[in-house]
Design an enzyme around this catalytic site. Sequence first.
Site, PDB file in Angstrom:
ATOM      1  N   SER A  31     -53.321 -12.646  16.797  1.00  0.00           N
ATOM      2  CA  SER A  31     -52.704 -11.926  17.912  1.00  0.00           C
ATOM      3  C   SER A  31     -52.110 -12.922  18.884  1.00  0.00           C
ATOM      4  CB  SER A  31     -53.740 -11.052  18.620  1.00  0.00           C
ATOM      5  OG  SER A  31     -53.143 -10.328  19.677  1.00  0.00           O
ATOM      6  N   VAL A  39     -46.777 -11.335  22.247  1.00  0.00           N
ATOM      7  CA  VAL A  39     -45.887 -10.184  22.060  1.00  0.00           C
ATOM      8  C   VAL A  39     -46.136  -9.425  20.767  1.00  0.00           C
ATOM      9  CG1 VAL A  39     -44.061 -11.255  23.432  1.00  0.00           C
ATOM     10  CG2 VAL A  39     -44.049 -11.550  20.966  1.00  0.00           C
ATOM     11  N   GLN A  54     -48.875  -8.864  16.953  1.00  0.00           N
ATOM     12  CA  GLN A  54     -50.097  -9.157  16.220  1.00  0.00           C
ATOM     13  C   GLN A  54     -49.839  -8.960  14.733  1.00  0.00           C
ATOM     14  OE1 GLN A  54     -52.447  -6.254  18.462  1.00  0.00           O
ATOM     15  NE2 GLN A  54     -52.751  -5.072  16.583  1.00  0.00           N
ATOM     16  N   ASP A  66     -41.065 -23.914  17.704  1.00  0.00           N
ATOM     17  CA  ASP A  66     -42.471 -23.805  18.105  1.00  0.00           C
ATOM     18  C   ASP A  66     -43.386 -24.281  16.971  1.00  0.00           C
ATOM     19  OD1 ASP A  66     -44.510 -23.231  19.843  1.00  0.00           O
ATOM     20  OD2 ASP A  66     -44.564 -21.090  19.407  1.00  0.00           O
ATOM     21  N   LYS A  96     -46.307  -8.201  10.734  1.00  0.00           N
ATOM     22  CA  LYS A  96     -46.263  -8.585  12.146  1.00  0.00           C
ATOM     23  C   LYS A  96     -45.638  -7.435  12.930  1.00  0.00           C
ATOM     24  CE  LYS A  96     -44.415 -12.227  15.180  1.00  0.00           C
ATOM     25  NZ  LYS A  96     -43.662 -13.508  15.200  1.00  0.00           N
TER      26      LYS A  96
END
Length: 588
Positions: free
Chosen positions: A157, A160, A162, A316, A179
Amino acid sequence: MTLGRIGHRLWRYRWLSRTALAVSGAAGVYAYDKHFQASALARTARTFKDIAAICIDYKLNFRTERGVEHLNMIHERGAKRLLRCCQENGGMFIKFGQSIALQGPLLPPAYGRELSVLYDNAPFVPVAEIAPVIERNFPGSTLDDLFVDFSQEAVASASVAQVHTARLRRDPTQLVAVKVQKPEIKHQIAWDLFAFRTCALVIEKAFGIPMMWSVSEVEQRLREETDFEREGHNADRAQDDLNKLADRWLRSSVYIPKVHWEETRREVLTTEWIDGTSMVEPKRLTSQGWSEKDIMNLVVSVFAFQIFVSGNVHGDPHPGNILVRQHPQYKSRPQLVLLDHGLYIRESRQFRKQYAEFWRAAMIGDNASMRNIVRHWGFGDTDMFSTMISLRPPTLTGHPHMHKLQQQAEQNGDDGSHSTKDAYKEQMEFKRRAIAALKGTRKLPQELVFVSRNMNIVRASNRSMGIPVNRIKILGHYAAYGLHQMLVDDALSPNRRFDRVRGVVSSREMLLSRFLGLIVAEWSYLTFNIAVTVASTSMALYEGASWIWSLITGNSRRLDSESLLDENMQKMIERKLGYKIDTSLFSA
């Protein structure tokens, strides 16, 4: 009854009726906001209140005469208030706080320290609440029409979305990761971005710090992260880049889960489920027999490939987005699995070439070329540029303004101790230089911010693994290769048939121009690789000497090259400026 009493009663009646109307209106707005807007208005009001309180605190209390401890207490109060605001608001505010935490060395240490807790897993919502999100994205279908064995609890999770495990209804043998965007995000995002934009404007006006230059780019990236169809396309393109542009070793050693497009929409992303061990657990990886060096060699290589060769960069790459599994074909080798492709940066060719040329200039010691590139990006203060790009503390020593402060201290008979006045001047000097640097950021390539973030997250991963690989060598190799490919493409480009002044050039001139272009490409590649080899050899010799010295002296403490750079920087700043750097910021 007199007219006065009648008037008084009428006044009281009107006051009570207006008060009741205001209370009922406020209650109605609160109920509507809570049940239909996911408390977006309340979250926005809380944000404005907390940011205003932080600004007022700094404006009223940040004074020289109150002492270093008092200045640090202001930073601490502001950081705790900002953390509480992000935690209470949740959703996109978790991402805002994470972004601020990553800029730790550009802010007082309290902000990086407090906001780093936002990297912990976010709470998940029950399946009953996310089922309507799935059904909204697949009109006429229910969750059970699309999936079987849908897990009741999320396996992961975030702020924005999970992730749940399931099997496809159309192919029950296929285990997938689903997702799903959290239901409140759709209602909150517009208000959250409005609050973000407004607060940035308030801070800019109140403190004179340029903030708005980056707001539109950040807003765009955050909106993109909530579009899961875009994330699916990012994943497909990243795999396509590996297939077409990477060498055989890298292509085979990195895998991106396949997207199931029939079960994917804007708020729902379905990919194949891959079993593996997260890089968040380095001890577990080593206990499974994997070499830390092999793993980090792959991690640094794949992101260096994206930065310098493909130009399509994962924004990321933190350890939670990387799994390690046994290679399907070569059982003794690990294979990386890259997850979460929501944030990608498409580098322009011009930026990719400039960035590779910057690395080449840094490697061969071409300071003039480095300064030219940095100035082209809008920075006159090259030291502040280094701070912003490397996310390291600033070097104020040697700067003209800092030198002036030191001379004043000597004239006043300062014995070298770090006074309250000096601490205040240092913080204000850094603020002045940061503002001056940020004023030139209109020219700053937006890719640079995200590429630097990528590189520093990978650097932190390398440190968490005990620094098993020489990142500079790997990055230099891919920078040299990427620059060589671009220079060769330029040399063979059809545009060489044209001259801006004379138009079409002769065949002889075109052939000569292409030949000279190829010579430049090969010379650049040769000198770049020689510089990378010399640098990596020097690092290896230093680390070898460190190892021998530790054997001779019995001192088990050995420094690798990256740790040496960090330690020397820390000692220099402590010696010259008098305050201790919080080195935990480097691992944000």
